[in-house]
Design an enzyme around this catalytic site. Structure first.
Site, PDB file in Angstrom:
ATOM      1  N   HIS A  58     -13.694  -1.355  -6.612  1.00 24.10           N
ATOM      2  CA  HIS A  58     -14.890  -0.491  -6.612  1.00 24.10           C
ATOM      3  C   HIS A  58     -14.540   0.984  -6.452  1.00 24.10           C
ATOM      4  CE1 HIS A  58     -16.048   0.048  -2.059  1.00 24.10           C
ATOM      5  NE2 HIS A  58     -14.749   0.186  -2.231  1.00 24.10           N
ATOM      6  N   GLY A  90       4.255   1.265  -2.380  1.00 30.49           N
ATOM      7  CA  GLY A  90       4.286   1.435  -3.824  1.00 30.49           C
ATOM      8  C   GLY A  90       2.979   1.961  -4.360  1.00 30.49           C
ATOM      9  N   ASP A  91       2.869   1.925  -5.673  1.00 31.57           N
ATOM     10  CA  ASP A  91       1.716   2.461  -6.401  1.00 31.57           C
ATOM     11  C   ASP A  91       1.143   1.345  -7.264  1.00 31.57           C
ATOM     12  OD1 ASP A  91      -0.086   3.743  -8.036  1.00 31.57           O
ATOM     13  OD2 ASP A  91       1.368   5.111  -8.947  1.00 31.57           O
ATOM     14  N   PHE A  92      -0.079   0.893  -6.936  1.00 35.05           N
ATOM     15  CA  PHE A  92      -0.615  -0.255  -7.677  1.00 35.05           C
ATOM     16  C   PHE A  92      -1.035   0.075  -9.113  1.00 35.05           C
ATOM     17  CE2 PHE A  92      -4.584   0.318  -4.750  1.00 35.05           C
ATOM     18  CZ  PHE A  92      -5.089   1.337  -5.521  1.00 35.05           C
ATOM     19  N   ASP A  96       0.851  -1.193   0.000  1.00 33.24           N
ATOM     20  CA  ASP A  96       0.000   0.000   0.000  1.00 33.24           C
ATOM     21  C   ASP A  96       0.886   1.242   0.000  1.00 33.24           C
ATOM     22  OD1 ASP A  96      -2.227   1.816   0.315  1.00 33.24           O
ATOM     23  OD2 ASP A  96      -3.332   0.226   1.329  1.00 33.24           O
TER      24      ASP A  96
END
Length: 343
Positions: A250, A230-232, A204
Site C-alpha cells: 500500500h 537490502g533493497d526490495f 529491511d
C-alpha cells in the site's frame, strides 16, 4: 403534512464541527506523549506544578493541558491541582504492553506537517512528504536516526495490535518465513513465538535491521531468525516458504508495487506462497469506525507516498500482472491476508 425525521441542520452543523475541530485531540495527546506525562504519573498522582518542574513546562500552561487530557479520558483530576493517569492514558507510557506513545509522537509531529498540505496532494496526486524531506519513499529515515526510531517504533506499536491475529490466521508450521520490509520485526517475532518450529528472515533497510537485532535477542529468537539488509526493489532473500509483506504494497503506486512483487516472484520456488497483510478497501465506504480507519490510511498513503489502499480486485490484478495466481482473501481481524501462488 409529514414530520421531518433525522437530525436537524443545526444538529448536523454541530456534528460536523466536532469533526473539524478534532485536531486539538491529536495535538494534546501527542504533546502529552512527547512530554512523557504517562511515565511521570506511573507511580501515582502528582500536582501540575510538580509535573511542570519535571518536564520543563510553564505550570499554568501544563495545568491547561492536563485538564484537556482529563476531557479525553487520559487523566483524572482528583483535586484542583492533583492529576492521575487512567488505564487508557497509561498506553502513552514507554513500558506499556500496548503502548502507542511513538505513534502519537509521529502522528502529531512528522505526519502532521505532511497532512497540513493534503490539498496539494489532492490537486497534484504527488507525495508531499517527498517534497518536505527531499527524498523518495523512506530514504529520509537513513539520514535521520531519531526520525527513524520514532517511525519504526510507531510501526511496532501499530503492528503489535494485530500481530497475534495474523499469526493465528495462517499456518506457518515448519515454514521459513521471509518478512520483506518488516521493520523491527514485531510481526515476524510474534509468528515465531506462536509457531515454535517456524524460522524467519527479516529483510529491511539498515536503519531498521540495526535495531531489530537486540529485539530478537531479548525475545530469545535470534537463533531462529536471520537479519538481512537490502533493497526490495532490487532483490529479496531466496529460499523462503512464505514471503510476508505487511503494509508494504500500500506504500507504493502500481508500477513500484509491481517491482517489489516481481522481486519476490524471482526469489520464490513454485511451492512458496506470497502473503500480503493489508487493509482491503471496500467498494463503497460508509461512516463507520472501520471504514474511517481505512479512509485515514488511504489519505495518509496519498500525502506521504502518492499511493493508496486497494480493493481486493485491484490487489488481484496487480498480483496477476506480477506473475501470481490462485489469489485468495483470508480474514485476520482488522487487516486481511491476501495469499497468492507463483504462476
Amino acid at each position: 403534512m409529514e414530520e421531518k425525521t433525522g437530525p436537524s441542520e443545526r444538529e448536523l452543523a454541530n456534528r460536523l464541527l466536532g469533526i473539524v475541530n478534532a485536531s486539538w485531540m491529536t495535538q494534546a495527546v501527542s504533546v502529552a506523549a512527547r512530554l512523557g506525562i504517562a511515565d511521570l504519573l506511573e507511580a501515582g498522582p502528582r500536582t501540575s506544578s510538580d509535573l511542570a518542574s519535571a518536564c520543563g513546562c510553564n505550570p499554568g500552561a501544563l495545568h491547561q493541558l492536563l485538564r484537556a487530557l482529563c476531557a479525553l479520558g487520559i487523566c483524572v483530576q482528583r483535586e484542583r491541582d492533583l492529576f492521575e493517569i487512567t488505564p487508557m492514558g497509561r498506553l502513552l507510557g514507554s513500558n506499556a504492553r500496548y503502548s502507542v506513545r511513538s505513534w502519537a509522537i509521529y502522528w502529531g509531529g512528522a505526519a502532521w506537517e505532511v497532512w497540513a498540505r493534503l490539498q496539494e496532494s489532492v490537486r497534484t496526486g504527488d507525495s508531499v512528504r517527498s517534497k518536505i524531506t527531499g527524498a523518495e519513499g523512506f530514504e529520509h529515515l537513513e539520514k535521520d536516526p531519531e526520525a527513524a526510531r520514532i517511525f519504526n517504533q510507531g510501526m511496532v506499536e501499530m503492528t503489535r495490535l494485530i500481530a497475534a491475529d495474523v499469526a493465528r490466521a495462517y499456518d506457518f508450521a515448519g515454514k521459513r518465513v521471509v518478512d520483506v520490509g518488516g521493520g523491527y520485526g514485531e510481526l515476524l517475532a510474534t509468528i515465531l513465538e506462536t509457531w515454535p518450529d517456524a524460522r524467519g528472515v527479516l529483510f529491511d533497510m539498515p536503519h531498521a535491521i540495526s535495531e531489530a537485532r537486540a529485539r530478537f535477542e531479548a525475545r530469545g529468537l535470534s537463533g531462529r531468525c536471520e537479519l538481512v539488509t537490502g533493497d526490495f526493489f532490487a532483490s529479496v532473500p531466496e529460499g523462503g516458504d512464505v514471503y510476508l509483506l505487511k503494509s508494504v504494497i500500500h506504500d507504493w503506486n502500481d508500477e513500484r508495487a509491481k517491482q517489489i512483487l516481481l522481486c519476490c516472484r524471482r526469489a520464490m520456488s513454485a511451492q512458496a506462497r506470497l502473503l500480503l497483510v493489508e487493509r482491503v478497501m471496500p467498494e463503497r465506504l460508509e461512516p463507520t469506525p472501520e471504514h474511517q480507519a481505512i479512509a485515514r490510511s488511504d489519505l495518509n498513503m496519498l500525502v506521504a507516498l502518492a499511493a493508496r489502499e486497494r480493493t481486493f480486485g485491484e490487489f488481484e490484478a496487480l498480483l496477476r500482472a506480477a506473475g501470481f495466481d490462485r489469489v485468495r482473501l483470508l480474514p485476520a481481524g482488522a487487516f486481511s491476508l491476501i495469499e497468492a501462488s507463483p504462476s
